[in-house]
Write an enzyme that holds these catalytic residues in place. Structure first.
Site, PDB file in Angstrom:
ATOM      1  N   HIS A 374      59.096  58.143  64.497  1.00 32.35           N
ATOM      2  CA  HIS A 374      58.580  56.768  64.471  1.00 32.35           C
ATOM      3  C   HIS A 374      57.083  56.666  64.670  1.00 32.35           C
ATOM      4  O   HIS A 374      56.565  55.550  64.764  1.00 32.35           O
ATOM      5  CB  HIS A 374      59.260  55.920  65.548  1.00 32.35           C
ATOM      6  CG  HIS A 374      60.700  55.644  65.292  1.00 32.35           C
ATOM      7  ND1 HIS A 374      61.137  54.545  64.596  1.00 32.35           N
ATOM      8  CD2 HIS A 374      61.813  56.341  65.614  1.00 32.35           C
ATOM      9  CE1 HIS A 374      62.459  54.556  64.523  1.00 32.35           C
ATOM     10  NE2 HIS A 374      62.895  55.647  65.136  1.00 32.35           N
ATOM     11  N   LYS A 565      52.450  41.454  68.939  1.00 31.43           N
ATOM     12  CA  LYS A 565      52.914  42.847  68.966  1.00 31.43           C
ATOM     13  C   LYS A 565      52.336  43.470  70.226  1.00 31.43           C
ATOM     14  O   LYS A 565      51.526  42.849  70.915  1.00 31.43           O
ATOM     15  CB  LYS A 565      52.429  43.610  67.733  1.00 31.43           C
ATOM     16  CG  LYS A 565      50.931  43.421  67.445  1.00 31.43           C
ATOM     17  CD  LYS A 565      50.465  44.175  66.213  1.00 31.43           C
ATOM     18  CE  LYS A 565      50.750  43.469  64.913  1.00 31.43           C
ATOM     19  NZ  LYS A 565      51.610  44.185  64.001  1.00 31.43           N
ATOM     20  N   ARG A 566      52.768  44.715  70.549  1.00 33.30           N
ATOM     21  CA  ARG A 566      52.156  45.379  71.695  1.00 33.30           C
ATOM     22  C   ARG A 566      50.644  45.461  71.515  1.00 33.30           C
ATOM     23  O   ARG A 566      50.136  45.525  70.388  1.00 33.30           O
ATOM     24  CB  ARG A 566      52.741  46.793  71.849  1.00 33.30           C
ATOM     25  CG  ARG A 566      54.155  46.803  72.367  1.00 33.30           C
ATOM     26  CD  ARG A 566      54.245  46.263  73.783  1.00 33.30           C
ATOM     27  NE  ARG A 566      53.679  47.190  74.723  1.00 33.30           N
ATOM     28  CZ  ARG A 566      54.389  47.891  75.621  1.00 33.30           C
ATOM     29  NH1 ARG A 566      55.704  47.740  75.696  1.00 33.30           N
ATOM     30  NH2 ARG A 566      53.792  48.720  76.442  1.00 33.30           N
ATOM     31  N   LYS A 571      46.208  48.917  66.725  1.00 27.10           N
ATOM     32  CA  LYS A 571      46.664  47.671  66.100  1.00 27.10           C
ATOM     33  C   LYS A 571      45.511  46.671  65.954  1.00 27.10           C
ATOM     34  O   LYS A 571      45.627  45.671  65.262  1.00 27.10           O
ATOM     35  CB  LYS A 571      47.813  47.066  66.902  1.00 27.10           C
ATOM     36  CG  LYS A 571      49.080  47.947  66.920  1.00 27.10           C
ATOM     37  CD  LYS A 571      50.172  47.341  67.793  1.00 27.10           C
ATOM     38  CE  LYS A 571      51.341  48.272  68.044  1.00 27.10           C
ATOM     39  NZ  LYS A 571      52.324  48.298  66.948  1.00 27.10           N
ATOM     40  N   THR A 673      57.518  46.115  61.940  1.00 21.27           N
ATOM     41  CA  THR A 673      58.695  45.326  61.587  1.00 21.27           C
ATOM     42  C   THR A 673      58.370  43.841  61.753  1.00 21.27           C
ATOM     43  O   THR A 673      58.968  43.005  61.071  1.00 21.27           O
ATOM     44  CB  THR A 673      59.904  45.709  62.468  1.00 21.27           C
ATOM     45  OG1 THR A 673      59.448  45.851  63.821  1.00 21.27           O
ATOM     46  CG2 THR A 673      60.530  47.006  62.007  1.00 21.27           C
ATOM     47  N   LYS A 677      59.256  40.245  59.556  1.00 23.42           N
ATOM     48  CA  LYS A 677      59.775  38.973  60.087  1.00 23.42           C
ATOM     49  C   LYS A 677      58.883  37.813  59.659  1.00 23.42           C
ATOM     50  O   LYS A 677      59.379  36.737  59.291  1.00 23.42           O
ATOM     51  CB  LYS A 677      59.877  39.044  61.616  1.00 23.42           C
ATOM     52  CG  LYS A 677      60.866  40.095  62.106  1.00 23.42           C
ATOM     53  CD  LYS A 677      60.710  40.408  63.597  1.00 23.42           C
ATOM     54  CE  LYS A 677      61.402  41.719  63.931  1.00 23.42           C
ATOM     55  NZ  LYS A 677      61.026  42.223  65.285  1.00 23.42           N
TER      56      LYS A 677
HETATM   57  C1  GL7 Z   1      57.170  52.534  66.311  1.00 28.81           C
HETATM   58  C2  GL7 Z   1      56.040  52.281  65.322  1.00 28.81           C
HETATM   59  O1  GL7 Z   1      54.824  52.180  65.976  1.00 28.81           O
HETATM   60  C3  GL7 Z   1      56.263  51.058  64.434  1.00 28.81           C
HETATM   61  O2  GL7 Z   1      55.296  51.047  63.410  1.00 28.81           O
HETATM   62  C4  GL7 Z   1      57.651  51.099  63.815  1.00 28.81           C
HETATM   63  O3  GL7 Z   1      57.893  49.936  63.067  1.00 28.81           O
HETATM   64  C5  GL7 Z   1      58.694  51.241  64.917  1.00 28.81           C
HETATM   65  C6  GL7 Z   1      60.100  51.342  64.373  1.00 28.81           C
HETATM   66  O4  GL7 Z   1      60.204  52.385  63.458  1.00 28.81           O
HETATM   67  O5  GL7 Z   1      58.443  52.432  65.670  1.00 28.81           O
HETATM   68  N1  GL7 Z   1      57.042  53.848  66.896  1.00 28.81           N
HETATM   69  C7  GL7 Z   1      57.032  53.792  68.246  1.00 28.81           C
HETATM   70  O6  GL7 Z   1      56.981  54.755  69.011  1.00 28.81           O
HETATM   71  N2  GL7 Z   1      57.100  52.514  68.635  1.00 28.81           N
HETATM   72  C8  GL7 Z   1      57.162  51.703  67.543  1.00 28.81           C
HETATM   73  O7  GL7 Z   1      57.263  50.502  67.578  1.00 28.81           O
HETATM   74  C9  GL7 Z   1      57.117  52.078  70.019  1.00 28.81           C
END
Ligand code: GL7
Length: 839
Positions: A374, A565-566, A571, A673, A677
């Site tokens: 991820h 978002k975080r 970002k 994601t 949305k």
């Molecule tokens: C993340 C990615 O940063 C994000 O871009 C992705 O949409 C999500 C789900 O696949 O995974 N990877 C990660 O470690 N976090 C995310 O949100 C916390």
């Protein structure tokens, strides 16, 4: 104890009664009954929370009928099952979602109205289970919804953290963290299953012993043992009878009270073991994409993985399936490397506890697991020092050494003795201290490895996992993320959902591709008018939330420009703030400037130890303070930071956005994601060519997307040729002015020290290249403002965005996982069939 074999005819109800009926009168009666018999209240004494609980139990009764039937059918058929292993499940409130999926939202609303209650108020009483940090945990929740909706037998396995992600309050512009006591008033959605508790070992040593056949086996003599207690939550699919299970594990001491210590007069010592054991699942680590080499975190990971695998073995034994068929019974997905220790744990269980030979055990293991990566951020790559690892999991380290030795033999066989390559591929990092590399363990132990968007999967093969790609290219694949339209359109944006359904019917809720049919209305003035009206009502709603939570009054007719978002440097919330300052300066310099009025909305949590992220929140708040109070600015610009972003608070936000900010440095956001949305709800995106933005732009059309900024290749090339951020600053008067204001204390009551770390970082290293992307971003925002003034054009673009987002349903993503990775098929559940046992 002999477990009774479940018979189809033993479960299910014969007629509509108070626990299953969905008529308004039945629902009212059942609700009052639960208020009395579960909450022990009658209406005159009941609080809003009592009513919420009574309603939750009323809904749960209706879930249970489906849940028990689903379990019965899976058991009868011995169905192939997906086990989704994730350290995080960010489920959000259950009640509203269950009403949608049961198809009883309207009946329940009417029942509550007739009882003089407001369903919205009751929904607001639910304390959400915040058992995740952000995108990764929420993705797991969307996937559970789609798996159930597609009738795929699934078990979600994770941790029942007593305290989830902290609650955020903003004090004097700074983030302050508060413990999330989500279980305080009870959780009506879970059922504890202590009868399925398992033991998990930690520490100690290993020794050889001879088994009954005289063969040498390894025995693990642990230092401590912790009990894992499963808590099950039903996950109902949309308008199907499938209710899968989310099984979260709580740690407990095997013996909660030490009588020996008590008898020695040591009262506190007597409960000590209980306290230390229960610490294990006490709290979620609040870091987003950075690992902390903390022992407790590794304990959490091993704990839930071991519980999950032991549970799967129990299910196999109960269904009388031979262990050689483990990979046929279960497709186990590793949600990032957090559960990667599963590779070594399954080997241990098969080798040591079930006395299997290495080769078959390894073949089963590799065929069982799939690994989803991820993130490419190097600070997120989990590695555990050998010292810590061997003290906690001595047997697993032996197994990992053996896996590594055999693997590197194969590498040598294929590539010869290329020591550089071998060092890069090894499961053990020996560069600077010795570490176990969890991503490597996951890669070697899985038959499929996937990224979460096309760009991300390509970059994995070219960079982070290049050596693995060269060694087994056939393992690599992509599954672009998706989100569930049930929660993110139907529940969050009911007015839009109704409008769409009134035009094209409701098939789109299950098949989001069908939403394409609204394209024919994109230029229809009547449809446009309704579209605009709904967006406005959603904005009015958010305006009142903002006023209520922050005291800032915003104009619902301004352009709602939203980044939620975080908080993370990559970002680039601070790039967005530079735009805010630029607009502010433009108005100050030209007080009569006719600009498109904007409301900039921010929300998101920063990891408690991430200083720069916290400083970015402080900066947003400080700029907001100056901008919002300046009478020269008026309604032309407002900046708001909405505290405590979570699933519940986010649901009204996406439907109210005109503009979605997806402005990460290219190559850094694996997928995103939130971007999906927003676009589904008719927001236009301003974004870089990063993550799933690229695929969203391809889907909605380049002309309906505001693109700017460096590409991944540009970023790499610029870094190679030498990136000098201060040159952009020197050359750009608007940029210079904005940075100088931050540095000079313009937004901090003259305090020049406050934002210095941030300013220094931007002018010196600027690791995320804000300086290079600043002017293209400002220019693109100018285009956004221009376009917004052309109402018809904007509306058409907005409608086309929603219409073309079909691909980004999590149903599509789950279908791809099923076909490419899990090879699993739907198992429909018929309530009647389970009742009579003739299905
Ligand atoms: C993340 C990615 O940063 C994000 O871009 C992705 O949409 C999500 C789900 O696949 O995974 N990877 C990660 O470690 N976090 C995310 O949100 C916390």
């Amino acid at each position: 104890i002999q477990e009774p074999q479940l018979q189809g005819q033993d479960v299910g109800m014969q007629c509509e009664d108070d626990r299953t009926g969905i008529g308004v009168e039945t629902l009212k009666r059942a609700f009052l009954d639960n208020l009395f018999y579960v909450q022990g209240k009658f209406p005159a004494l009941a609080t809003k929370h009592d009513y919420y609980m009574a309603l939750a139990y009323t809904v749960r009764d209706r879930l249970l009928q489906r849940w028990v039937n689903t379990a019965a059918i899976y058991t009868q058929e011995g169905s192939r099952t997906v086990a989704y292993l994730s350290a995080e499940f960010l489920m959000g409130p259950h009640l509203g979602n269950n009403l949608i999926n049961l198809g009883i939202y309207n009946q329940v609303q009417q029942a509550m109205t007739e009882l003089k209650l407001d369903l919205k108020e009751l929904l607001a009483k639910e304390e959400e289970p915040g058992l995740g940090n952000g995108g990764l945990g929420r993705l797991a929740a969307c996937y559970l919804d789609s798996l159930a909706s597609l009738e795929i037998p699934t078990l979600g396995y994770g941790i029942r953290y007593e305290f989830g992600i902290f609650d955020q309050i903003i004090r004097n512009g700074w983030q302050v963290e508060k413990t999330d006591k989500w279980l305080r008033y009870g959780n009506p959605w879970e059922i504890a299953r202590p009868e399925w508790a398992v033991s998990v070992k930690f520490g100690g040593r290993t020794e050889a012993h001879k088994n009954a056949q005289g063969r040498y086996q390894v025995r693990w003599v642990p230092h401590k043992v912790v009990l894992g207690i499963p808590y099950d939550t039903p996950i109902l699919g949309y308008k199907v009878n499938t209710a899968n299970t989310l099984r979260l594990w709580k740690a407990e001491a095997p013996e909660s009270f030490d009588f020996e210590a008590f008898n020695r007069g040591n009262y506190y010592g007597a409960v000590d073991q209980k306290v230390t054991s229960e610490n294990l699942t006490k709290v979620l680590y609040p870091n987003d994409e950075t690992y902390e080499g903390k022992q407790l975190r590794l304990e959490q990971q091993y704990f839930f993985v071991s519980c999950a695998l032991q549970d799967m073995l129990r299910i196999m034994l109960r269904q009388k399936l031979p262990l050689e068929q483990f990979h046929e019974k279960f497709a186990v997905q590793l949600n990032d490397t957090h559960p990667a220790i599963a590779v070594a744990e399954l080997m241990r269980l098969l080798l040591d506890e079930h006395e299997m030979d290495w080769e078959p055990a390894w073949e089963i293991t590799q065929k069982t697991f799939g690994y989803t990566n991820h993130t490419l951020l190097p600070e997120a790559l989990e590695k555990w020092s050998l010292k810590l690892f061997s003290s906690l999991l001595p047997r697993h380290l032996e197994i990992i050494y053996e896996i590594n030795w055999r693997f590197l033999e194969q590498v040598r066989h294929k590539f010869g003795t290329d020591e550089g390559r071998i060092g890069r591929l090894s499961l053990i990092d020996e560069n600077d201290g010795k570490f176990v590399r969890m991503a490597h363990l996951a890669c070697v132990g899985s038959h499929r490895i996937n990224g979460v968007a096309e760009l991300h999967s390509e970059l994995l093969k070219k960079t982070t996992l290049l050596d693995f790609y060269e060694f087994f290219p056939e393992k690599f694949t992509n599954v672009t993320n998706g989100v569930t339209p049930r929660r993110w359109i139907v529940l969050s944006n009911p007015k839009l959902a109704n409008l769409i359904t009134s035009c094209i019917g409701d098939s789109w809720i299950k098949h989001l591709e069908d939403v394409q049919q609204i394209e024919t209305f994109a230029q229809d003035p009547g449809f446009q008018k309704e579209w605009q009206q709904i967006k406005r009502e959603n904005k009015v709603n958010v305006a009142s939330i903002l006023l209520d939570r922050t005291g800032v009054k915003v104009d619902p007719d301004s352009l709602f420009d939203i980044q939620v978002k975080r908080i993370h440097q990559y970002k680039r919330q601070h790039l967005n703030i530079l735009h805010a300052i630029t607009l502010y300066n433009q108005i100050k310099q030209n007080p009569n400037l006719d600009i498109t009025p904007r409301t900039l909305i921010f929300a998101g949590k920063a990891a408690p130890g991430y200083y720069i992220a916290k400083l970015i929140i402080k900066l947003i708040d400080s700029v907001a303070d100056v901008v919002n109070k300046d009478p020269d600015i008026g309604d032309r610009l407002k900046v708001v930071f909405l505290p405590d972003y979570n699933v519940k608070n986010s649901q009204p936000i996406y439907p109210a956005a005109d503009l979605s900010e997806q402005i990460s440095t290219a190559g850094k956001e694996a997928s995103g994601t939130g971007n999906m949305k927003f676009a589904m709800n008719g927001a236009l995106t301003i974004g870089t060519l990063d993550g799933a933005n690229i695929e969203i732009r391809n889907a909605v059309g380049a002309e309906n997307f505001f693109l700017f900024g460096l590409t991944t290749e540009d970023v790499g090339a610029l870094r190679l040729t030498g990136y000098r951020p201060w040159e952009y600053y020197e050359a750009n008067p608007q940029l210079k002015q904005a940075i100088d204001q931050i540095a000079s204390g313009y937004f901090s009551h003259g305090d020049r020290r406050l934002f210095k770390p941030l300013v220094d970082l931007l002018l010196d290293k600027d690791p995320f290249m804000l300086m290079a992307d600043y002017q293209p971003y400002i220019d693109c925002q100018q285009q956004v403002s221009q376009t917004y003034r052309d109402r018809d054009r904007w509306l058409q673009m907005s409608i086309l965005n929603t219409a073309r987002m079909g691909k980004f349903s999590s149903d599509r993503a789950i279908r791809e996982y099923c076909q490419q990775i899990w090879k699993v098929k739907p198992v429909p559940v018929q309530l009647a069939a389970a009742k009579t046992g003739d299905g």
